[in-house]
Design an enzyme around this catalytic site. Structure first.
Site, mmCIF file in Angstrom:
data_model
loop_
_atom_site.group_PDB
_atom_site.id
_atom_site.type_symbol
_atom_site.label_atom_id
_atom_site.label_comp_id
_atom_site.label_asym_id
_atom_site.label_seq_id
_atom_site.Cartn_x
_atom_site.Cartn_y
_atom_site.Cartn_z
ATOM 1 N N CYS A 199 0.850 -1.187 0.000
ATOM 2 C CA CYS A 199 0.000 0.000 0.000
ATOM 3 C C CYS A 199 0.891 1.245 0.000
ATOM 4 O O CYS A 199 1.802 1.357 0.824
ATOM 5 C CB CYS A 199 -0.903 -0.018 1.220
ATOM 6 S SG CYS A 199 -1.795 1.519 1.498
ATOM 7 N N GLU A 200 0.639 2.156 -0.902
ATOM 8 C CA GLU A 200 1.507 3.328 -1.016
ATOM 9 C C GLU A 200 1.298 4.327 0.123
ATOM 10 O O GLU A 200 2.104 5.238 0.307
ATOM 11 C CB GLU A 200 1.289 4.036 -2.351
ATOM 12 C CG GLU A 200 -0.069 4.657 -2.542
ATOM 13 C CD GLU A 200 -0.229 5.278 -3.909
ATOM 14 O OE1 GLU A 200 -0.956 6.278 -4.004
ATOM 15 O OE2 GLU A 200 0.363 4.769 -4.885
ATOM 16 N N HIS A 201 0.242 4.164 0.912
ATOM 17 C CA HIS A 201 -0.036 5.122 1.983
ATOM 18 C C HIS A 201 0.772 4.848 3.242
ATOM 19 O O HIS A 201 1.192 5.779 3.930
ATOM 20 C CB HIS A 201 -1.533 5.109 2.323
ATOM 21 C CG HIS A 201 -2.395 5.499 1.172
ATOM 22 N ND1 HIS A 201 -3.609 4.903 0.910
ATOM 23 C CD2 HIS A 201 -2.211 6.416 0.190
ATOM 24 C CE1 HIS A 201 -4.138 5.435 -0.175
ATOM 25 N NE2 HIS A 201 -3.310 6.349 -0.623
ATOM 26 N N HIS A 202 0.970 3.558 3.566
ATOM 27 C CA HIS A 202 1.698 3.216 4.787
ATOM 28 C C HIS A 202 2.858 2.251 4.534
ATOM 29 O O HIS A 202 3.549 1.862 5.478
ATOM 30 C CB HIS A 202 0.748 2.585 5.815
ATOM 31 C CG HIS A 202 -0.361 3.484 6.239
ATOM 32 N ND1 HIS A 202 -1.616 3.435 5.671
ATOM 33 C CD2 HIS A 202 -0.402 4.475 7.171
ATOM 34 C CE1 HIS A 202 -2.384 4.346 6.242
ATOM 35 N NE2 HIS A 202 -1.682 4.988 7.144
ATOM 36 N N GLN A 204 -5.269 -0.531 -4.344
ATOM 37 C CA GLN A 204 -5.919 -1.673 -4.998
ATOM 38 C C GLN A 204 -6.765 -1.241 -6.186
ATOM 39 O O GLN A 204 -6.802 -1.929 -7.228
ATOM 40 C CB GLN A 204 -6.777 -2.428 -3.985
ATOM 41 C CG GLN A 204 -7.419 -3.692 -4.537
ATOM 42 C CD GLN A 204 -8.191 -4.454 -3.483
ATOM 43 O OE1 GLN A 204 -7.829 -4.434 -2.306
ATOM 44 N NE2 GLN A 204 -9.264 -5.117 -3.867
ATOM 45 N N HIS A 255 -5.863 -5.889 3.666
ATOM 46 C CA HIS A 255 -4.897 -4.792 3.813
ATOM 47 C C HIS A 255 -4.425 -4.735 5.260
ATOM 48 O O HIS A 255 -5.230 -4.530 6.176
ATOM 49 C CB HIS A 255 -5.548 -3.464 3.427
ATOM 50 C CG HIS A 255 -5.858 -3.345 1.966
ATOM 51 N ND1 HIS A 255 -5.237 -2.411 1.152
ATOM 52 C CD2 HIS A 255 -6.716 -4.037 1.179
ATOM 53 C CE1 HIS A 255 -5.711 -2.541 -0.080
ATOM 54 N NE2 HIS A 255 -6.605 -3.515 -0.094
ATOM 55 N N CYS A 283 -2.850 -2.462 6.642
ATOM 56 C CA CYS A 283 -3.027 -1.139 7.240
ATOM 57 C C CYS A 283 -4.370 -1.048 7.953
ATOM 58 O O CYS A 283 -4.546 -0.212 8.853
ATOM 59 C CB CYS A 283 -2.899 -0.044 6.183
ATOM 60 S SG CYS A 283 -4.068 -0.160 4.831
#
Length: 242
Positions: free
Chosen positions: A128-131, A169, A197, A199
């Site tokens: 995941c590019e956020h976390h 995703q 996920h 996260c």
């Protein structure tokens, strides 16, 4: 692959080529135990920091993170962690270096077949590019040929190419569909991805068992309810013996 460091060439080749065409164990290469060939020579070398082409910035950043969370990066268990993390991220983001043309490698064939082709239960792991936490699950891909089909093994490779990048995703699902539409020009494409996920499981709402489903439909899959329903019906069927 002239612009790809030695340590990534084996991983990228694993995605681009068929089993048996890549003699080096990509996992061992990541762990630093494999002998990697130097481009243009027959002599191998060990996958070390030199083979990684490391400039030390990733390792230095990981050391700073370890210090920030209250750890000692020089203790026995953590001394090699910065280099391991560098290798890990190189492996998990190898999809950026995959050449789509090498992946397809001419495996588009003229076939007089116009019924739905479905490949499902394709496992994948992504970040995941956020976390920068993993999300993982399975993908199902379907298309209706327009006199052109893609070799069976290539579809999981397309999923792998996009999964081995920093992702969300929704975008990954769309990228797989776009890839097939652009190269095959089929009557339609459908892609469904289901994933867990970390996260959402390890942090934040902390809800184990949560599964996210995304879909991308193009062409006749979008315009024809019957075709779309047939695709989703295929997803419900279990293989023989399952």
């Amino acid at each position: 692959m002239p612009d790809v460091p030695d340590h990534l060439q084996q991983i990228v080749a694993e995605i681009e080529t068929e089993i048996g065409e890549t003699p080096i164990d990509a996992v061992a290469a990541i762990e630093g135990d494999a002998e990697l060939p130097i481009a243009g020579t027959a002599a191998p070398r060990t996958a070390s920091s030199a083979a990684l082409g490391a400039n030390g910035r990733v390792e230095a950043a990981v050391r700073e993170i370890l210090v920030e969370i209250g750890e000692d990066p020089d203790r026995d268990g953590l001394r090699a962690t910065p280099e391991r993390v560098h290798r890990m991220y190189a492996e998990l983001t190898a999809g950026y270096h995959v050449d789509p043309e090498r992946l397809v490698n001419g495996a588009i064939f003229e076939v007089d077949y116009s019924e739905m082709v479905v490949v499902k239960d394709i496992p994948f792991y992504s970040l995941c590019e956020h976390h920068l936490l993993p999300f993982f699950g399975s993908a199902a891909v379907a298309y209706i040929p327009n006199q052109r089909v893609l070799g069976l093994s290539k579809i999981p490779r397309v999923v792998e190419m996009y999964a081995r990048r920093l992702q969300v995703q929704e975008r990954m699902t769309q990228q797989v569909a776009d890839f097939l539409m652009e190269r095959l020009r089929p009557k339609g494409v459908g892609v469904v991805v289901e994933a867990t996920h970390l996260c959402a499981v390890m942090r934040g709402v902390r809800k184990p068992g949560t599964v996210m489903t995304t879909a991308a439909v193009q062409g006749i899959f979008r315009s024809n309810d019957k075709t779309r329903a047939e695709f989703f019906a295929h997803l419900e069927r279990r293989p023989p013996g399952a």
